[in-house]
Design a protein around this motif. Structure first.
Motif, PDB file in Angstrom:
ATOM      1  N   PHE A 151       0.833  -1.206   0.000  1.00 47.19           N
ATOM      2  CA  PHE A 151       0.000   0.000   0.000  1.00 47.19           C
ATOM      3  C   PHE A 151       0.866   1.254   0.000  1.00 47.19           C
ATOM      4  CE2 PHE A 151      -1.631   3.317   2.879  1.00 47.19           C
ATOM      5  CZ  PHE A 151      -2.660   3.805   2.096  1.00 47.19           C
ATOM      6  N   ASN A 155       0.861   3.937  -2.893  1.00 48.27           N
ATOM      7  CA  ASN A 155       0.458   5.275  -2.475  1.00 48.27           C
ATOM      8  C   ASN A 155       1.490   6.318  -2.905  1.00 48.27           C
ATOM      9  OD1 ASN A 155      -1.469   6.909  -0.828  1.00 48.27           O
ATOM     10  ND2 ASN A 155       0.385   7.299   0.377  1.00 48.27           N
ATOM     11  N   TYR A 180      -4.167  -1.790  -2.770  1.00 52.90           N
ATOM     12  CA  TYR A 180      -4.150  -0.408  -2.292  1.00 52.90           C
ATOM     13  C   TYR A 180      -5.308  -0.149  -1.333  1.00 52.90           C
ATOM     14  CZ  TYR A 180      -4.675   4.641  -2.266  1.00 52.90           C
ATOM     15  OH  TYR A 180      -4.818   5.944  -1.861  1.00 52.90           O
ATOM     16  N   HIS A 181      -6.500  -0.596  -1.682  1.00 59.86           N
ATOM     17  CA  HIS A 181      -7.666  -0.330  -0.833  1.00 59.86           C
ATOM     18  C   HIS A 181      -7.677  -1.203   0.418  1.00 59.86           C
ATOM     19  CE1 HIS A 181      -9.897   2.692  -3.054  1.00 59.86           C
ATOM     20  NE2 HIS A 181      -9.484   2.109  -4.167  1.00 59.86           N
ATOM     21  N   TYR A 184      -5.498   0.721   2.590  1.00 65.51           N
ATOM     22  CA  TYR A 184      -6.205   1.951   2.969  1.00 65.51           C
ATOM     23  C   TYR A 184      -7.187   1.687   4.111  1.00 65.51           C
ATOM     24  CZ  TYR A 184      -9.273   6.022   2.567  1.00 65.51           C
ATOM     25  OH  TYR A 184     -10.029   7.131   2.839  1.00 65.51           O
ATOM     26  N   ARG A 185      -7.898   0.559   4.045  1.00 65.02           N
ATOM     27  CA  ARG A 185      -8.832   0.206   5.127  1.00 65.02           C
ATOM     28  C   ARG A 185      -8.097   0.037   6.453  1.00 65.02           C
ATOM     29  NH1 ARG A 185     -11.508  -2.739   1.024  1.00 65.02           N
ATOM     30  NH2 ARG A 185     -10.224  -4.576   1.442  1.00 65.02           N
ATOM     31  N   GLN A 187      -5.421   1.588   7.359  1.00 64.23           N
ATOM     32  CA  GLN A 187      -5.062   2.926   7.828  1.00 64.23           C
ATOM     33  C   GLN A 187      -6.264   3.636   8.439  1.00 64.23           C
ATOM     34  OE1 GLN A 187      -1.970   4.165   7.910  1.00 64.23           O
ATOM     35  NE2 GLN A 187      -1.208   2.245   7.039  1.00 64.23           N
ATOM     36  N   GLY A 218     -13.486   5.132  -4.232  1.00 66.72           N
ATOM     37  CA  GLY A 218     -12.995   3.930  -3.566  1.00 66.72           C
ATOM     38  C   GLY A 218     -14.007   2.815  -3.606  1.00 66.72           C
ATOM     39  N   SER A 265      -8.783  12.275  -2.021  1.00 66.85           N
ATOM     40  CA  SER A 265      -8.575  11.792  -3.393  1.00 66.85           C
ATOM     41  C   SER A 265      -7.844  12.802  -4.281  1.00 66.85           C
ATOM     42  CB  SER A 265      -9.919  11.422  -4.026  1.00 66.85           C
ATOM     43  OG  SER A 265     -10.804  12.519  -4.003  1.00 66.85           O
ATOM     44  N   TYR A 352       3.694   7.421   4.576  1.00 66.95           N
ATOM     45  CA  TYR A 352       3.446   6.669   5.813  1.00 66.95           C
ATOM     46  C   TYR A 352       4.761   6.121   6.350  1.00 66.95           C
ATOM     47  CZ  TYR A 352      -1.471   6.876   4.556  1.00 66.95           C
ATOM     48  OH  TYR A 352      -2.744   7.315   4.238  1.00 66.95           O
TER      49      TYR A 352
END
Length: 355
Positions: A151, A155, A180-181, A184-185, A187, A218, A265, A352
């Protein structure tokens, strides 16, 4: 003479006593009979003897009574002892019952599968399951760390390339979009708040006929949370109803929607293209909502001025939150792409920490 007189007197007194002690015949007394008075001491002795004779049965009775009482006491003691013994026996019996119950419990826990179905077996299975779960959890941790690292890599790439190249990257590798998603979840779960929830609350207060365009949707959570008509736009259509497109070139009509949302976004190096596309699809007087990570802004005023060049006026800004900044802009005019020279701009990459 006096000695002889005393002797004669003693003899006469003794003879008189002998005559007094002899039995009477027909109520007549012999010659020279006389009454010998007894001493008070002798009376007292007789009284004492009589009393003793009277008292003797009572004493015997008392002794018998004492014996009876003693027997009664002994009987009571025996009864109390028996009662105590019975109580102790009952207590012992109860203890034995509890012990027996505990014993049955222990026995049932150990051996009886009907009452406690395989408790020890379950414990052993739990132990083995826990022992097996450790490597599974370790595997999950490794998978999560790999997801997190992937991720972060994706990112960082999205911040460095324009939207068209990002779309091409995900088209060539669709699994990278899912990775990626997923990251993201993870995070989002660590954040004290999700800025998308704030967007949802604000849209729920609007009329139901308000048309919304969600740029960079998303998983299309916004469309699933409000009754309004929402056009969900993203680089890959991983959910039903999502329109896959470059956010600089959407298939929506011009002057069509009432609200445009950019929730975390504004990525890429061509943000001016995204904002000009939002200006095109919005009606005049329409609203554009932006939520972004606070650390991405070097100069908030510079960002606001760049947005104004794309045909918007700032309505409100909320910079109180430590992690996120919130902006509301209003479309005051239509700006056609290529009509004016607007320099491309971008925000700082959200990097991150590597773990």
């Amino acid at each position: 003479q006096t000695k002889e007189q005393k002797k004669t007197k003693g003899k006469t007194e003794s003879s008189n006593e002998v005559n007094a002690n002899e039995p009477q015949t027909n109520g007549q007394h012999g010659a020279g009979w006389s009454v010998l008075l007894k001493n008070p001491k002798s009376k007292n002795a007789e009284r004492r003897k009589a009393a003793t004779e009277v008292d003797e049965p009572s004493k015997s009775e008392k002794r018998k009574g004492k014996k009876r009482k003693a027997d009664d006491v002994n009987g009571k003691r025996d009864e109390t002892v028996d009662d105590a013994g019975s109580q102790k026996h009952q207590k012992k019996a109860k203890q034995n019952e509890t012990v027996a119950v505990n014993g049955t419990k222990k026995h049932s826990e150990k051996s009886s599968p009907s009452e406690h179905p395989k408790s020890n077996g379950n414990e052993k299975k739990d132990k083995t399951a826990n022992a097996k779960a450790k490597p599974a959890s370790l595997r999950e941790k490794l998978v999560e760390s790999l997801k997190g690292s992937r991720f972060r890599f994706i990112n960082e790439q999205l911040y460095k390339i324009p939207g068209q190249e990002a779309k091409k990257m995900f088209q060539e590798d669709p699994a990278s979009f899912e990775a990626y998603h997923d990251g993201y979840r993870q995070q989002v779960e660590q954040w004290p708040m999700n800025p998308l929830d704030r967007m949802i609350k604000s849209i729920l207060k609007m009329p139901k006929d308000t048309i919304v365009a969600d740029f960079g949707c998303g998983e299309a959570k916004l469309a699933a949370s409000v009754p309004n008509k929402v056009y969900s736009l993203d680089l890959v259509a991983n959910h039903n109803g999502v329109i896959a497109c470059d956010m600089a070139n959407t298939p929506l009509e011009s002057n069509f929607v009432n609200v445009v949302v950019f929730c975390l976004s504004l990525m890429g190096t061509n943000l001016a293209d995204f904002l000009l596309e939002a200006n095109r699809v919005l009606k005049v007087g329409g609203i554009m909502k932006i939520a972004e990570v606070a650390s991405r802004f070097e100069n908030v005023n510079e960002f606001v001025n760049n947005v104004k060049k794309c045909g918007f006026q700032l309505q409100t800004k909320d910079l109180k939150h430590k992690l996120f900044y919130f902006f509301i802009f209003k479309k005051d005019r239509t700006v056609i792409k290529g009509s004016t020279k607007i320099k491309q701009f971008s925000l700082k990459p959200c990097l991150y920490k590597k773990r």
